[in-house]
Design an enzyme around this catalytic site. Structure first.
Site, PDB file in Angstrom:
ATOM      1  N   TRP A 136      -4.654 -10.341   5.728  1.00  0.00           N
ATOM      2  CA  TRP A 136      -3.232 -10.193   6.059  1.00  0.00           C
ATOM      3  C   TRP A 136      -2.384 -11.287   5.430  1.00  0.00           C
ATOM      4  O   TRP A 136      -1.218 -11.059   5.094  1.00  0.00           O
ATOM      5  CB  TRP A 136      -3.036 -10.113   7.572  1.00  0.00           C
ATOM      6  CG  TRP A 136      -3.501  -8.795   8.119  1.00  0.00           C
ATOM      7  CD1 TRP A 136      -4.551  -8.581   8.970  1.00  0.00           C
ATOM      8  CD2 TRP A 136      -2.955  -7.496   7.836  1.00  0.00           C
ATOM      9  NE1 TRP A 136      -4.677  -7.230   9.216  1.00  0.00           N
ATOM     10  CE2 TRP A 136      -3.726  -6.539   8.548  1.00  0.00           C
ATOM     11  CE3 TRP A 136      -1.907  -7.038   7.035  1.00  0.00           C
ATOM     12  CZ2 TRP A 136      -3.468  -5.159   8.493  1.00  0.00           C
ATOM     13  CZ3 TRP A 136      -1.648  -5.668   6.981  1.00  0.00           C
ATOM     14  CH2 TRP A 136      -2.424  -4.753   7.703  1.00  0.00           C
ATOM     15  N   ASP A 151       2.682 -15.066  11.165  1.00  0.00           N
ATOM     16  CA  ASP A 151       2.422 -13.660  11.495  1.00  0.00           C
ATOM     17  C   ASP A 151       1.427 -13.647  12.658  1.00  0.00           C
ATOM     18  O   ASP A 151       0.227 -13.808  12.457  1.00  0.00           O
ATOM     19  CB  ASP A 151       1.839 -12.947  10.270  1.00  0.00           C
ATOM     20  CG  ASP A 151       1.349 -11.537  10.610  1.00  0.00           C
ATOM     21  OD1 ASP A 151       1.508 -11.093  11.766  1.00  0.00           O
ATOM     22  OD2 ASP A 151       0.799 -10.877   9.697  1.00  0.00           O
ATOM     23  N   LYS A 156      -1.198  -4.492  18.706  1.00  0.00           N
ATOM     24  CA  LYS A 156      -2.416  -5.164  19.171  1.00  0.00           C
ATOM     25  C   LYS A 156      -2.257  -5.710  20.583  1.00  0.00           C
ATOM     26  O   LYS A 156      -3.063  -5.402  21.447  1.00  0.00           O
ATOM     27  CB  LYS A 156      -2.812  -6.283  18.206  1.00  0.00           C
ATOM     28  CG  LYS A 156      -3.541  -5.765  16.982  1.00  0.00           C
ATOM     29  CD  LYS A 156      -2.778  -5.911  15.714  1.00  0.00           C
ATOM     30  CE  LYS A 156      -3.443  -5.181  14.562  1.00  0.00           C
ATOM     31  NZ  LYS A 156      -2.753  -5.429  13.309  1.00  0.00           N
TER      32      LYS A 156
HETATM   33  C1  LIG Z   1      -2.247  -5.354  12.132  1.00  0.00           C
HETATM   34  C2  LIG Z   1      -1.674  -6.513  11.402  1.00  0.00           C
HETATM   35  C3  LIG Z   1      -0.606  -6.371  10.505  1.00  0.00           C
HETATM   36  C4  LIG Z   1      -0.022  -5.025  10.162  1.00  0.00           C
HETATM   37  O1  LIG Z   1       0.651  -4.474  11.241  1.00  0.00           O
HETATM   38  P1  LIG Z   1       1.462  -3.091  11.054  1.00  0.00           P
HETATM   39  O2  LIG Z   1       2.021  -2.876  12.416  1.00  0.00           O
HETATM   40  O3  LIG Z   1       0.491  -2.058  10.615  1.00  0.00           O
HETATM   41  O4  LIG Z   1       2.501  -3.323  10.036  1.00  0.00           O
HETATM   42  C5  LIG Z   1      -0.122  -7.506   9.894  1.00  0.00           C
HETATM   43  N1  LIG Z   1      -0.620  -8.709  10.151  1.00  0.00           N
HETATM   44  C6  LIG Z   1      -1.653  -8.894  11.007  1.00  0.00           C
HETATM   45  C7  LIG Z   1      -2.181 -10.277  11.260  1.00  0.00           C
HETATM   46  C8  LIG Z   1      -2.207  -7.799  11.660  1.00  0.00           C
HETATM   47  O5  LIG Z   1      -3.216  -7.975  12.519  1.00  0.00           O
END
Ligand SMILES: *Cc1c(COP(=O)(O)O)cnc(C)c1O
Length: 362
Positions: A107, A173, A197
């Site tokens: 990511w 993030d 999540k």
């Molecule tokens: C799941 C995830 C994303 C992507 O999330 P989306 O909702 O699909 O855009 C980005 N960064 C991390 C760390 C993630 O776990």
């Protein structure tokens, strides 16, 4: 144990991930009749009293959970975390048009790739080296430094906030670790997370930004990605994802009822220790991430061969232990154990792993 527990399956999906059971049950109860109105929250105007209250509560609960100071603002946006890969550079990287990245996996790389469309990008540290600190900023004129506290796919997590050789504006993030423990928010300029999540339905994005960073967006920034515009319209610059915000509000409320983020931190630590110690004591399951950066949220592990892995996954399914397959880029097994995964779910997995090992070895 209730009848509900007896029939229950455990969902280890990395995202969209398991939701707290009581939240799902409340959504079900209220779905066609929101608080005696005879209407669904899904079908009322976002400008109605109903929804305005939901929105305000969502914000208030999140503020309480995070103990958020006044000068941080909350945005509910669309496009999950991935659209923030564009929104953050467009809003915050306009002065020097230069961003520092820490690259610890999948990511981090995805965020970096997208940022390259808007700014110069320098990778300051990568892989396990990123945990050797302080990290040098190479005297570069950086607008901010971006990192990914928990790498969902790689199973790597920073257990403390990275240190640098000088003050930097830090952006994180937090998609797969937000609300899993308290956040010392004043060390960040901005944090963002996709909801799927630890917050609620996929597609929603939550951004928390320090007020003084607003108002600097590039001219071309799409209106709905401009933080100032979104806030000027009280998170309703267009029709917001009302249902997703409603569910998120219920999740925030549930977290408060559980005792807040300190309590979640404690539970998450216990769950992770339970699973890692089962792996480390095993002769057939392995996780080769160093202790100092093992993720509390996403635990990837391996079996000796693909055939045994397939067998394990298929027997696990039959046991009601779902979505344990590793990411398509990594293979193997991965258990995601976010806030909504109860300790007894992890215990069920560990019990099954021991049984599988006995039968497999014996
Ligand atoms: C799941 C995830 C994303 C992507 O999330 P989306 O909702 O699909 O855009 C980005 N960064 C991390 C760390 C993630 O776990």
């Amino acid at each position: 144990m209730t009848a509900d527990d007896l029939n229950r399956v455990y969902n280890f999906c990395s995202g969209p991930a398991a939701m707290p059971r009581p939240v799902m049950q409340r959504v079900q109860r209220e779905l066609t009749d929101y608080q005696g109105s005879g209407l669904s929250i899904m079908e009322v105007s976002h400008r109605s009293e109903f929804f305005l209250q939901v929105l305000e509560q969502a914000e208030q609960h999140l503020r309480t959970l995070l103990d958020l100071p006044e000068h941080y603002r909350i945005l509910f946006m669309q496009g999950g975390a991935s659209l923030q890969f564009s929104a953050v550079p467009l809003n915050l990287a306009q002065r020097h048009k230069h961003i520092g990245f820490i690259d610890t996996g999948y990511w981090s790389k995805a965020a970096q790739r997208e940022a390259l469309r808007y700014a110069k990008v320098t990778c300051l540290a990568s892989g396990f080296d990123a945990f050797r600190q302080p990290i040098s900023t190479q005297n570069l004129p950086l607008d901010y430094v971006h990192y990914t506290p928990n790498e969902t796919i790689d199973g790597i997590e920073f257990h403390s906030i990275p240190e640098f050789d000088r003050d930097v504006l830090l952006v994180a993030d937090m998609s797969s670790c937000i609300l899993s423990e308290p956040i010392p928010i004043e060390r960040f300029g901005l944090v963002y997370a996709g909801a799927q999540k630890n917050i609620g339905p996929a597609g929603l994005g939550v951004v928390i930004v320090r007020e003084d960073l607003l108002g600097l967006a590039a001219e071309v920034t799409p209106r709905l990605l401009n933080y100032s515009t979104v806030l000027e319209h009280n998170n309703m610059a267009n029709t917001p994802p009302t249902f997703a915000i409603y569910v998120a509000q219920l999740v925030f409320e549930w977290l408060l009822e559980q005792g807040g983020l300190l309590e979640m931190a404690h539970r998450n630590k216990c769950k992770a220790e339970l699973l890692y110690s089962a792996i480390d004591q095993s002769a057939i399951f392995t996780n080769n991430i160093p202790q100092f950066c093992r993720s509390r949220m996403n635990v990837p592990f391996q079996l000796p061969s693909e055939a045994v892995t397939r067998q394990f996954l298929s027997l696990a399914e039959q046991r009601g232990l779902h979505h344990l397959q590793g990411h398509r880029s990594a293979g193997g097994i991965r258990a995601s154990i976010y806030n909504a995964m109860p300790e007894r779910g992890v215990q069920a997995l560990v019990d099954f792993m021991r049984e599988f090992e006995r039968q497999h070895v014996g």
